[in-house]
Design a protein around this motif. Structure first.
Motif, PDB file in Angstrom:
ATOM      1  N   UNK A  74       0.825  -1.210   0.000  1.00  0.00           N
ATOM      2  CA  UNK A  74       0.000   0.000   0.000  1.00  0.00           C
ATOM      3  C   UNK A  74       0.858   1.259   0.000  1.00  0.00           C
ATOM      4  N   UNK A  75       1.957   1.237   0.754  1.00  0.00           N
ATOM      5  CA  UNK A  75       2.857   2.388   0.802  1.00  0.00           C
ATOM      6  C   UNK A  75       3.426   2.679  -0.588  1.00  0.00           C
ATOM      7  N   UNK A  76       3.954   1.658  -1.255  1.00  0.00           N
ATOM      8  CA  UNK A  76       4.566   1.861  -2.564  1.00  0.00           C
ATOM      9  C   UNK A  76       3.521   2.173  -3.636  1.00  0.00           C
ATOM     10  N   UNK A  77       2.340   1.561  -3.547  1.00  0.00           N
ATOM     11  CA  UNK A  77       1.279   1.846  -4.512  1.00  0.00           C
ATOM     12  C   UNK A  77       0.793   3.284  -4.361  1.00  0.00           C
ATOM     13  N   UNK A  78       0.688   3.756  -3.127  1.00  0.00           N
ATOM     14  CA  UNK A  78       0.290   5.152  -2.889  1.00  0.00           C
ATOM     15  C   UNK A  78       1.321   6.102  -3.483  1.00  0.00           C
ATOM     16  N   UNK A  79       2.593   5.739  -3.368  1.00  0.00           N
ATOM     17  CA  UNK A  79       3.639   6.572  -3.939  1.00  0.00           C
ATOM     18  C   UNK A  79       3.583   6.644  -5.447  1.00  0.00           C
ATOM     19  N   UNK A  80       3.154   5.563  -6.063  1.00  0.00           N
ATOM     20  CA  UNK A  80       3.062   5.538  -7.525  1.00  0.00           C
ATOM     21  C   UNK A  80       1.852   6.306  -8.049  1.00  0.00           C
ATOM     22  N   UNK A  81       0.715   6.149  -7.409  1.00  0.00           N
ATOM     23  CA  UNK A  81      -0.535   6.644  -7.993  1.00  0.00           C
ATOM     24  C   UNK A  81      -1.066   7.900  -7.313  1.00  0.00           C
ATOM     25  N   UNK A  82      -0.554   8.250  -6.135  1.00  0.00           N
ATOM     26  CA  UNK A  82      -0.943   9.509  -5.514  1.00  0.00           C
ATOM     27  C   UNK A  82      -2.130   9.441  -4.579  1.00  0.00           C
ATOM     28  N   UNK A  83      -2.621   8.234  -4.248  1.00  0.00           N
ATOM     29  CA  UNK A  83      -3.643   8.203  -3.205  1.00  0.00           C
ATOM     30  C   UNK A  83      -2.941   8.327  -1.852  1.00  0.00           C
ATOM     31  N   UNK A  84      -3.698   8.653  -0.822  1.00  0.00           N
ATOM     32  CA  UNK A  84      -3.142   8.954   0.496  1.00  0.00           C
ATOM     33  C   UNK A  84      -3.359   7.767   1.422  1.00  0.00           C
ATOM     34  N   UNK A  85      -2.272   7.238   1.959  1.00  0.00           N
ATOM     35  CA  UNK A  85      -2.350   6.102   2.874  1.00  0.00           C
ATOM     36  C   UNK A  85      -2.513   6.625   4.300  1.00  0.00           C
ATOM     37  N   UNK A  86      -3.536   6.124   4.988  1.00  0.00           N
ATOM     38  CA  UNK A  86      -3.837   6.569   6.353  1.00  0.00           C
ATOM     39  C   UNK A  86      -3.941   5.356   7.277  1.00  0.00           C
ATOM     40  N   UNK A  87      -2.787   4.848   7.755  1.00  0.00           N
ATOM     41  CA  UNK A  87      -2.833   3.716   8.677  1.00  0.00           C
ATOM     42  C   UNK A  87      -3.415   4.123  10.024  1.00  0.00           C
ATOM     43  N   UNK A  88      -4.203   3.229  10.599  1.00  0.00           N
ATOM     44  CA  UNK A  88      -4.861   3.497  11.879  1.00  0.00           C
ATOM     45  C   UNK A  88      -4.347   2.501  12.915  1.00  0.00           C
ATOM     46  N   UNK A  89      -4.024   2.994  14.088  1.00  0.00           N
ATOM     47  CA  UNK A  89      -3.497   2.135  15.140  1.00  0.00           C
ATOM     48  C   UNK A  89      -4.532   1.099  15.571  1.00  0.00           C
ATOM     49  N   UNK A  90      -4.099  -0.155  15.603  1.00  0.00           N
ATOM     50  CA  UNK A  90      -4.979  -1.223  16.068  1.00  0.00           C
ATOM     51  C   UNK A  90      -5.072  -1.224  17.590  1.00  0.00           C
ATOM     52  N   UNK A  91      -4.299  -0.372  18.251  1.00  0.00           N
ATOM     53  CA  UNK A  91      -4.362  -0.265  19.702  1.00  0.00           C
ATOM     54  C   UNK A  91      -5.468   0.687  20.161  1.00  0.00           C
ATOM     55  N   UNK A  92      -6.062   1.414  19.232  1.00  0.00           N
ATOM     56  CA  UNK A  92      -7.169   2.296  19.580  1.00  0.00           C
ATOM     57  C   UNK A  92      -8.434   1.487  19.850  1.00  0.00           C
ATOM     58  N   UNK A  93      -9.319   2.054  20.618  1.00  0.00           N
ATOM     59  CA  UNK A  93     -10.615   1.429  20.863  1.00  0.00           C
ATOM     60  C   UNK A  93     -11.560   1.735  19.697  1.00  0.00           C
ATOM     61  N   UNK A  94     -12.603   0.936  19.583  1.00  0.00           N
ATOM     62  CA  UNK A  94     -13.548   1.076  18.473  1.00  0.00           C
ATOM     63  C   UNK A  94     -14.094   2.494  18.323  1.00  0.00           C
TER      64      UNK A  94
END
Length: 218
Positions: A74-94
């Motif tokens: 996802x990181x490299x694909x975002x770099x190629x095509x220009x979409x924005x990667x927004x990873x979310x911490x799995x340690x957060x509550x729902x």
């Protein structure tokens, strides 16, 4: 800021230099990938999301996952095509994750099977066109997407000032805040790391222990 072909295409440029060199070893699955293989995966993912699902530049893609090869895709694909990667911490509550999703309005959400119960408790915004579970099943929907997508070069010109990542703070005011990381910032972070490494970066193997929802991981 001008659009330039090299901006964001980290894996494409590296694959031209050393295509058959080992790039990543994934300890959990004992899988290894060359730079050329990573470039192929990034192109296929970018083409699948853009051509088959109409993902456009600057649209957001969220992912809730531990460190695994799909995060790198996802990181490299975002770099190629220009979409924005927004990873979310799995340690957060729902409720915290729900708040982030409602504010980010992502076009796609990827989640690891480890967090399937957490994901099922969420109400996806209307902006989400599809969601994909990341798992080790060789016949998973994600892997089928990669296999069926064209491997043609997906890179397109981007500006250094374009947003690459949205990384979230620890939430000192009770809710995490999104920090915009531009392509320019990633370039200068890389320059600073290499220039201050005293030659240890590049030849040495680097062990990635920080999570990819944290800027230190990237």
């Amino acid at each position: 800021s001008l659009e330039m072909n090299w901006v964001g295409d980290w894996i494409g440029r590296r694959a031209h230099i050393s295509p058959d060199s080992p790039a990543i070893f994934e300890a959990d699955t004992s899988s290894s990938f060359t730079f050329d293989e990573l470039n192929d995966r990034a192109n296929r993912l970018a083409n699948a999301l853009s051509d088959q699902h109409n993902l456009c530049k600057d649209e957001r893609v969220c992912v809730i996952s531990r460190n695994r090869i799909e995060m790198v895709d996802l990181f490299f694909a975002a770099g190629k095509r220009g979409f924005i990667l927004a990873p979310i911490s799995f340690r957060l509550k729902a409720p915290e994750i729900q708040n982030l999703l409602d504010r980010l309005n992502p076009a796609f959400v990827f989640y690891e099977d480890e967090f399937s119960d957490l994901f099922s408790s969420l109400s996806l915004p209307s902006s989400v066109r599809a969601s994909y579970e990341l798992n080790d099943d060789p016949c998973s929907a994600y892997k089928n997407q990669l296999a069926q997508a064209p491997a043609t070069e997906a890179n397109q010109p981007l500006k250094l000032t374009d947003t690459f990542l949205l990384i979230h703070t620890g939430g000192t005011t009770s809710l995490p805040k999104s920090c915009q990381i531009s392509h320019q910032q990633v370039v200068w972070n890389s320059v600073e790391i290499v220039s201050s490494s005293s030659g240890t970066i590049g030849i040495a193997k680097e062990l990635v222990t920080l999570p990819f929802y944290h800027i230190g991981g990237w």
